[in-house]
Each structure stands twice: as C-alpha cells, then as structure tokens.
Design a protein around this motif. Sequence first.
Motif, PDB file in Angstrom:
ATOM      1  N   CYS A 156       0.821  -1.200   0.000  1.00 16.77           N
ATOM      2  CA  CYS A 156       0.000   0.000   0.000  1.00 16.77           C
ATOM      3  C   CYS A 156       0.866   1.266   0.000  1.00 16.77           C
ATOM      4  O   CYS A 156       0.379   2.365  -0.238  1.00 16.77           O
ATOM      5  CB  CYS A 156      -0.829  -0.080   1.282  1.00 16.77           C
ATOM      6  SG  CYS A 156      -2.198   0.988   1.350  1.00 16.77           S
ATOM      7  N   ALA A 157       2.169   1.108   0.271  1.00 17.37           N
ATOM      8  CA  ALA A 157       3.048   2.283   0.435  1.00 17.37           C
ATOM      9  C   ALA A 157       3.148   3.083  -0.855  1.00 17.37           C
ATOM     10  O   ALA A 157       3.115   2.531  -1.956  1.00 17.37           O
ATOM     11  CB  ALA A 157       4.441   1.830   0.870  1.00 17.37           C
ATOM     12  N   VAL A 194       5.691   4.506  -2.507  1.00 14.46           N
ATOM     13  CA  VAL A 194       7.160   4.515  -2.535  1.00 14.46           C
ATOM     14  C   VAL A 194       7.616   5.588  -3.524  1.00 14.46           C
ATOM     15  O   VAL A 194       7.116   5.646  -4.653  1.00 14.46           O
ATOM     16  CB  VAL A 194       7.689   3.131  -2.991  1.00 14.46           C
ATOM     17  CG1 VAL A 194       9.203   3.084  -2.936  1.00 14.46           C
ATOM     18  CG2 VAL A 194       7.076   2.016  -2.154  1.00 14.46           C
ATOM     19  N   PRO A 244      14.376   0.966  -6.512  1.00 15.06           N
ATOM     20  CA  PRO A 244      13.888  -0.376  -6.887  1.00 15.06           C
ATOM     21  C   PRO A 244      12.375  -0.420  -6.756  1.00 15.06           C
ATOM     22  O   PRO A 244      11.808   0.245  -5.882  1.00 15.06           O
ATOM     23  CB  PRO A 244      14.536  -1.295  -5.839  1.00 15.06           C
ATOM     24  CG  PRO A 244      14.905  -0.401  -4.702  1.00 15.06           C
ATOM     25  CD  PRO A 244      15.167   0.958  -5.284  1.00 15.06           C
ATOM     26  N   GLY A 284      -1.442  -5.393  -4.871  1.00 13.85           N
ATOM     27  CA  GLY A 284      -0.756  -4.141  -5.168  1.00 13.85           C
ATOM     28  C   GLY A 284      -1.748  -2.997  -5.195  1.00 13.85           C
ATOM     29  O   GLY A 284      -2.969  -3.215  -5.273  1.00 13.85           O
ATOM     30  N   ALA A 316      -2.438   0.972  -7.058  1.00 18.23           N
ATOM     31  CA  ALA A 316      -1.995   1.838  -8.149  1.00 18.23           C
ATOM     32  C   ALA A 316      -2.658   3.189  -7.956  1.00 18.23           C
ATOM     33  O   ALA A 316      -3.852   3.266  -7.657  1.00 18.23           O
ATOM     34  CB  ALA A 316      -2.389   1.243  -9.499  1.00 18.23           C
ATOM     35  N   LEU A 317      -1.860   4.211  -8.079  1.00 20.32           N
ATOM     36  CA  LEU A 317      -2.401   5.561  -7.973  1.00 20.32           C
ATOM     37  C   LEU A 317      -2.288   6.192  -9.352  1.00 20.32           C
ATOM     38  O   LEU A 317      -1.184   6.318  -9.893  1.00 20.32           O
ATOM     39  CB  LEU A 317      -1.575   6.362  -6.962  1.00 20.32           C
ATOM     40  CG  LEU A 317      -2.049   7.794  -6.759  1.00 20.32           C
ATOM     41  CD1 LEU A 317      -3.401   7.804  -6.067  1.00 20.32           C
ATOM     42  CD2 LEU A 317      -1.051   8.563  -5.925  1.00 20.32           C
ATOM     43  N   GLU A 318      -3.421   6.532  -9.930  1.00 19.45           N
ATOM     44  CA  GLU A 318      -3.398   7.032 -11.305  1.00 19.45           C
ATOM     45  C   GLU A 318      -4.124   8.365 -11.413  1.00 19.45           C
ATOM     46  O   GLU A 318      -5.098   8.606 -10.709  1.00 19.45           O
ATOM     47  CB  GLU A 318      -4.073   6.017 -12.250  1.00 19.45           C
ATOM     48  CG  GLU A 318      -3.489   4.619 -12.190  1.00 19.45           C
ATOM     49  CD  GLU A 318      -2.027   4.534 -12.565  1.00 19.45           C
ATOM     50  OE1 GLU A 318      -1.513   5.440 -13.259  1.00 19.45           O
ATOM     51  OE2 GLU A 318      -1.363   3.563 -12.153  1.00 19.45           O
ATOM     52  N   LYS A 353      -0.257  -2.793 -14.420  1.00 17.66           N
ATOM     53  CA  LYS A 353       0.569  -2.959 -13.218  1.00 17.66           C
ATOM     54  C   LYS A 353       0.293  -4.296 -12.544  1.00 17.66           C
ATOM     55  O   LYS A 353       1.196  -4.952 -12.049  1.00 17.66           O
ATOM     56  CB  LYS A 353       0.312  -1.814 -12.230  1.00 17.66           C
ATOM     57  CG  LYS A 353       0.957  -0.501 -12.661  1.00 17.66           C
ATOM     58  CD  LYS A 353       0.707   0.614 -11.668  1.00 17.66           C
ATOM     59  CE  LYS A 353       1.217   1.947 -12.217  1.00 17.66           C
ATOM     60  NZ  LYS A 353       0.836   3.092 -11.400  1.00 17.66           N
ATOM     61  N   LYS A 393       3.527  -6.706 -12.337  1.00 16.08           N
ATOM     62  CA  LYS A 393       4.038  -6.898 -10.971  1.00 16.08           C
ATOM     63  C   LYS A 393       3.567  -8.230 -10.379  1.00 16.08           C
ATOM     64  O   LYS A 393       3.800  -8.512  -9.213  1.00 16.08           O
ATOM     65  CB  LYS A 393       3.640  -5.718 -10.081  1.00 16.08           C
ATOM     66  CG  LYS A 393       4.182  -4.369 -10.614  1.00 16.08           C
ATOM     67  CD  LYS A 393       4.112  -3.254  -9.605  1.00 16.08           C
ATOM     68  CE  LYS A 393       4.475  -1.918 -10.266  1.00 16.08           C
ATOM     69  NZ  LYS A 393       4.813  -0.863  -9.320  1.00 16.08           N
TER      70      LYS A 393
HETATM   71  N1  CTP Z   1       5.636   0.211  -5.529  1.00 18.32           N
HETATM   72  C1  CTP Z   1       6.728  -0.344  -4.905  1.00 18.32           C
HETATM   73  N2  CTP Z   1       7.966   0.188  -5.115  1.00 18.32           N
HETATM   74  C2  CTP Z   1       8.145   1.252  -5.924  1.00 18.32           C
HETATM   75  C3  CTP Z   1       7.039   1.842  -6.550  1.00 18.32           C
HETATM   76  C4  CTP Z   1       5.784   1.304  -6.336  1.00 18.32           C
HETATM   77  O1  CTP Z   1       6.563  -1.312  -4.173  1.00 18.32           O
HETATM   78  N3  CTP Z   1       9.344   1.728  -6.092  1.00 18.32           N
HETATM   79  C5  CTP Z   1       4.328  -0.396  -5.339  1.00 18.32           C
HETATM   80  C6  CTP Z   1       3.315   0.464  -4.610  1.00 18.32           C
HETATM   81  O2  CTP Z   1       3.345   0.185  -3.213  1.00 18.32           O
HETATM   82  C7  CTP Z   1       2.007   0.041  -5.249  1.00 18.32           C
HETATM   83  C8  CTP Z   1       2.397  -0.318  -6.669  1.00 18.32           C
HETATM   84  O3  CTP Z   1       3.787  -0.590  -6.636  1.00 18.32           O
HETATM   85  O4  CTP Z   1       1.494  -1.136  -4.647  1.00 18.32           O
HETATM   86  C9  CTP Z   1       2.112   0.730  -7.719  1.00 18.32           C
HETATM   87  O5  CTP Z   1       2.599   1.980  -7.323  1.00 18.32           O
HETATM   88  P1  CTP Z   1       2.353   3.278  -8.223  1.00 18.32           P
HETATM   89  O6  CTP Z   1       3.052   4.446  -7.589  1.00 18.32           O
HETATM   90  O7  CTP Z   1       0.897   3.433  -8.558  1.00 18.32           O
HETATM   91  O8  CTP Z   1       3.018   2.907  -9.591  1.00 18.32           O
HETATM   92  P2  CTP Z   1       4.481   2.858 -10.111  1.00 18.32           P
HETATM   93  O9  CTP Z   1       4.821   1.443 -10.361  1.00 18.32           O
HETATM   94  O10 CTP Z   1       5.396   3.627  -9.196  1.00 18.32           O
HETATM   95  O11 CTP Z   1       4.339   3.569 -11.522  1.00 18.32           O
HETATM   96  P3  CTP Z   1       4.004   5.116 -11.881  1.00 18.32           P
HETATM   97  O12 CTP Z   1       4.487   5.956 -10.727  1.00 18.32           O
HETATM   98  O13 CTP Z   1       4.733   5.338 -13.126  1.00 18.32           O
HETATM   99  O14 CTP Z   1       2.513   5.169 -12.061  1.00 18.32           O
END
Ligand code: CTP
Length: 411
Positions: free
Chosen positions: A285-286, A288, A316, A334, A336-338, A349, A353
């Motif tokens: 849920c983080a 990141v 990473p 997982g 996703a924030l869109e 995703k 993933k």
């Molecule tokens: N996530 C992760 N590690 C990262 C980036 C994302 O574990 N470095 C995880 C988030 O916790 C979430 C999922 O991947 O469960 C999708 O995160 P999101 O920010 O929506 O997508 P990104 O993969 O970072 O792609 P973008 O920012 O290009 O939309």
Amino acid sequence: MGWSGRKILLGITGSIAAYKTTWIIRQLKNNGAEVQVVCSPDALGFVTPLTLSTLSERPVFSEFVRSDQGEWVNHVALGMWADLMLIAPCSAQTLAKMAGGLCDNLLMAVYLSARCPVWFAPAMDLDMWKHPATTRNVLELVSRPNHKMLGPASGALASGLSGVGRMAEPQDIVGALDQWWSNNKDLVTAESSATMRDQLILITAGPTREAIDDVRYISNHSSGKMGYALAQVCLDLDARVVLISGPVSLPPPHGLFAFIPVESAMEMQEAVKKYQEQFDIGIFCAAVADFRPVRKTEGKVKKKDGIFPIELVANPDILAEVGSKKRSDQFLVGFALETANGLAEAERKKSIKNCDMLVLNNMQDPGAGFGQDTNQVTLFSAKGITELSLAPKKEIARQIIQHLLQCYSPA
Ligand code: CTP
C-alpha cells in the motif's frame, strides 16, 4: 436490527450485575441472534440456570462435565462456534484470569479456545477497579487483537459506594453490538477468522523519504491511513501482521506481530526482503518514491541563486521484485495511484508486478487520495473488476479484505 444467525457466546461471571445480563439475553434473542450462555461457577450464585436457559432457549453450561448426563462439554467447539464472545459482567477475578491465561473453569477454557472477537464488560467495586493489578490486567487485555472493553460506567455500586466500576448499562452494550454488526456486516465471522487466523500478512504503508541532504528530502503526501486501516482489519481477523511503514503521524495498531518503521525506499526494500519467504499475503500500500537523489550531501546544502539540478536515480520497485519471486501459495495485493487511464494502467501494473489483486486509487475522484479520510477504489482480481463506492478508509479497508477473502484460500 438484523442480527439473524449471529452466534454469541455470553460469558457471565460472579457479580451482582449478572441479573442485568438477563435483559441483554432477551434483547439479543429478540434481534435474531443465537445465544449460548457459559457461566463461571460463581455466577450461579447470582442468577439461576433456569432463568438463563429459558431466556436463551439453550442449556446453560458451567462445568466441564454435565453431571446429570455425564456428558463432556466441548469448550473448543463452543469457542469456534461463536461469531463474538461477550463476557458481561466480567469480574475482577475473571479479568485477571483472562490476562494471565488461567484455565480453571469452563468459561476460561472457552475464552482460551475462542477464535472470534472477545468483548468484556468489567464490573467491580471502585477500589478494585483502581487497583494497579486490575489496571495492568486491563492494559494487557485491551492490547490483545480482537479484544474490546465496554465500560465500566460510573455510579452507585453494590457496596453502597459510588464511583467507576459499574457494568456498562445493558442498553449501551446492546447498542455497541448493534453498531459493530452494522459496521462489520459479514466480515468478522468464525469462517473468515479461521481463514486469516495466524496467516502472516505483510503490509507496506505510508510514504518514503529520499534524502537530499541532512535536513531535506523528496517525498509525497501519503498519510498511511489506508495501510494502517488494512492492518487493523487483518488484526481484527486474528492474522499476524507485519507493518512496514514510512514516516507517518499515526500510532501503530495494537497487537502487531512486528512494526518496522523505515525512511527510504531502500530501507523499505530491505525490511520487505526479510519476509519475502514467510508471508502468506502481501499488501503493498506504500507510496514509494520512484526516485532518490543520486547522492546525499553531508550536512546542509547552502542556499544559492539561480537554477541548480538534483540528479535522481530510479528506486527499486519493491512490489515488482516481490512479485517476480512470489510462490503460488502466496497472495499479492498491489495498489496503483493514477491520474489518467486508470483502468488500463491498473491492469498493466497488476500483470507486470504479478499481483493477484490490485486496488486502483483514482486521484480524480472527489474524496479519494492522499490525506483524505475517505477513499474511492476499484478492485481488480480473479473475480473481475469491482468498483467500491466512496467510503471512509476504514470501511474501504474492510471491503478490500472482504474481497480478498473471496479470492484467497490458505495453503
Ligand atoms: N511500488 C513499490 N515500489 C516502488 C514503486 C511502487 O513497491 N518503487 C508499489 C506500490 O506500493 C504500489 C504499486 O507498486 O502497490 C504501484 O505503485 P504506483 O506508484 O501506482 O506505480 P508505479 O509502479 O510507481 O508507476 P508510476 O508511478 O509510473 O505510475
């Protein structure tokens, strides 16, 4: 009130307030619940088995063996039967036994075998309530997952004194139960607790901070509320929860198996790796941070005029890494924030993933997103696409876990 089919174990202990519990039984029954009464031996000095069995329409149990029929009372089956155990009144003695795990009567054996939430309504004199030993026992009990204390109330006591120690009023106890049923609907049942019980749930929550120098960082507005709410729901279902959290201002929920506070994405990755093999369900849920400064400057970068660049490198992708190593008996969720193309991006995703379920937060929906107390999400799973309506994050967390329970079966 629709409590039809709810199974309630009602524990009654030795306190004058036991007579009020007869009213509780009547209300629970009127609302459609099934009530099984289990008394401590002392309780029977205050209310008769005949009254209790007539009201509950079931035999009342107080001994391990029913002496009239030589029949053993199966405390394990009783503990597993119930959707909720309510101990009201809960005497100082029973409170202490619960805290210490003592098992010298049937009620305690049922308590120790119960897999459902346990609610208790203490009743005792005011000095007994204030005693440090009682305080310690209460603190122990309320810190346990799935335990909830009701009252005690303040007012006239059987001793003639007045103060805190009265059992919570029966109508307040029934009201609290009613609210809980309507909040929890079908989630916390003996069946769902049995699925989640002891499962190791790994949850990442909150933002990460990527240091520019010793005083500045790159981060985002994630509050951690969604991840913490999910952790609480999993705890309510008796799971073992490991919460790996970026910096947030929320207190960690009570009863976690482990709480690992982290700052950066690299630290979060390290913490997650430790549980890669062990977790049964991973909920990522983080928020990141996708990038970090190539190097962190020692001390504080001094102010200067004009434009100056900060070189960034990709972090990473923790979820993608876990997904690539996931075993078939592990279940991965997982987020996703869109801000655009939500549905297509969420599907993409989920697939790249290797997630079993994906929760899409759409930033464009009013009331959804960072820092808010409400959220509006869409779930992607083997069950297809499910849109949840705008609701408080705690309710969304409950619905996410409810959906997960329809897709997940433990190995
Ligand atoms: N996530 C992760 N590690 C990262 C980036 C994302 O574990 N470095 C995880 C988030 O916790 C979430 C999922 O991947 O469960 C999708 O995160 P999101 O920010 O929506 O997508 P990104 O993969 O970072 O792609 P973008 O920012 O290009 O939309």
